[in-house]
Design an enzyme around this catalytic site. Structure first.
Site, mmCIF file in Angstrom:
data_model
loop_
_atom_site.group_PDB
_atom_site.id
_atom_site.type_symbol
_atom_site.label_atom_id
_atom_site.label_comp_id
_atom_site.label_asym_id
_atom_site.label_seq_id
_atom_site.Cartn_x
_atom_site.Cartn_y
_atom_site.Cartn_z
ATOM 1 C CG HIS A 117 -41.978 -40.933 7.135
ATOM 2 N ND1 HIS A 117 -40.833 -41.733 7.195
ATOM 3 C CD2 HIS A 117 -42.755 -41.129 8.162
ATOM 4 C CE1 HIS A 117 -41.215 -42.592 8.129
ATOM 5 N NE2 HIS A 117 -42.300 -42.251 8.922
ATOM 6 C CD GLU A 118 -41.059 -35.426 6.773
ATOM 7 O OE1 GLU A 118 -41.583 -35.085 7.824
ATOM 8 O OE2 GLU A 118 -40.167 -36.387 6.631
ATOM 9 C CG ASP B 157 -39.566 -45.273 8.257
ATOM 10 O OD1 ASP B 157 -39.809 -45.517 9.417
ATOM 11 O OD2 ASP B 157 -38.609 -44.504 7.733
ATOM 12 N N GLY C 257 -43.593 -44.602 17.741
ATOM 13 C CA GLY C 257 -43.617 -43.910 18.815
ATOM 14 C C GLY C 257 -44.677 -43.096 19.175
ATOM 15 C CB CYS D 199 -35.262 -44.427 10.198
ATOM 16 S SG CYS D 199 -34.381 -43.018 11.006
ATOM 17 C CB VAL E 104 -40.567 -31.142 14.011
ATOM 18 C CG1 VAL E 104 -40.253 -31.721 15.414
ATOM 19 C CG2 VAL E 104 -40.632 -29.558 13.933
ATOM 20 C CD GLU E 105 -35.758 -37.004 15.447
ATOM 21 O OE1 GLU E 105 -36.204 -37.992 15.246
ATOM 22 O OE2 GLU E 105 -35.990 -36.193 16.393
ATOM 23 C CB SER E 106 -40.322 -38.291 13.943
ATOM 24 O OG SER E 106 -39.436 -39.576 14.213
ATOM 25 C CE LYS E 107 -35.569 -40.776 21.516
ATOM 26 N NZ LYS E 107 -34.251 -41.571 21.597
#
Length: 281
Positions: free
Chosen positions: A227-228, A195, A257, A188, A81-84
């Site tokens: 990150h992953e 990051d 965030g 990012c 899932v995209e973080s924002k």
């Protein structure tokens, strides 16, 4: 197909304060893994450990409730899932009434599971734990355990991933080592924002050249990757070039965030560490 460029990341977004599961934006892992030469089943195990620090909803009387959330997403899921989008999704709980924390926890588990397992032949479930204020004091801080590579006074000249910096003494007796660094940094791929992460590398096998390993980790400094994907790239490069018998790569990224994401990849199934933040998180 949901390309990262179509996500809400880096764009102005309306703040929705009524529960809305459609805000979650899944991104396929396969596209990122193809860049690493991975097709089909991944050659590792592990999970992405998320911490959500900004979660609130209303009880049945309209009184705000708050909690921390720990979410565990297995690396076998076909999507992340995209973080924002996850932040926007959690924000949508803020003016919605729920019976209790258990109902919120069940809703998050169902929604995130549906998003990350979308398209899978058989769906699984993510782990979700909510901690209320009465348990906040139990949230301890601890640095990653191991010998610090940052003690080494190395010259660094490469700032894009350079796996050729990695080497191991294949004619030496196998060793077991746990090495750490605070110097992992990437960007990012959508916004270009930095990051920052601490990373732990535990392995058994031919001794890995520590100076080259530190230079390799520093070489991610101008790299664009989620990150992953960065952790999976580190794992694959070490696995291919140093040929350890066992390998685990674990990174804890600083919060953005109200969320931190902490991927772990390992060659052999093992229990996951407690999702315990570091000082920089």
């Amino acid at each position: 197909m949901n390309p990262p460029e179509s996500s809400p990341l880096g764009k102005a977004s309306a703040c929705v304060d009524q529960y809305d599961a459609t805000l979650l934006f899944p991104i396929a892992r396969a596209d990122q893994r193809a860049e690493l030469g991975i097709s089909g089943a991944a050659p590792f195990f592990g999970a992405d450990l998320w911490t959500a620090f900004e979660l609130s909803w209303l009880n049945q009387r309209g009184k705000p409730q708050v909690a921390l959330a720990h979410i565990t997403v297995p690396c076998e899921t076909p999507r992340i899932v995209e973080s924002k989008s996850f932040k926007l999704y959690l924000n949508s709980f803020s003016n919605t009434r729920f019976a209790d924390a258990a109902q919120v926890q069940a809703r998050i588990r169902a929604d995130v599971s549906a998003a990350v397992w979308r398209g899978a032949a058989s769906a699984g479930s993510v782990g979700v734990t909510l901690l209320g204020p009465d348990r906040f004091a139990q949230e301890l801080m601890q640095e990653l355990d191991g010998l610090s590579l940052d003690r080494l006074d190395v010259q660094c000249t490469q700032y894009q991933p350079a796996p050729e910096l990695l080497s191991a003494q294949h004619d030496a007796a196998p060793v077991s080592e746990r090495l750490t660094s605070q110097l992992l940094k990437s960007n990012c791929p959508v916004t270009g924002q930095p990051d920052w992460a601490s990373v732990q590398i535990a392995y058994r096998g031919p001794p890995i050249d520590q100076e080259g390993l530190l230079q390799y980790l520093v070489s991610f400094r101008n790299h664009s990757g989620f990150h992953e994907q960065c952790v999976e790239r580190i794992f694959m490069d070490l696995w291919t070039r140093c040929q350890p018998i066992e390998l685990t790569v674990y990174a804890r990224y600083t919060r953005r965030g109200g969320l931190d994401i902490n991927p772990l990849r390992t060659s052999h199934p093992q229990g996951l560490p407690r999702n315990m933040r570091t000082a920089r998180q």
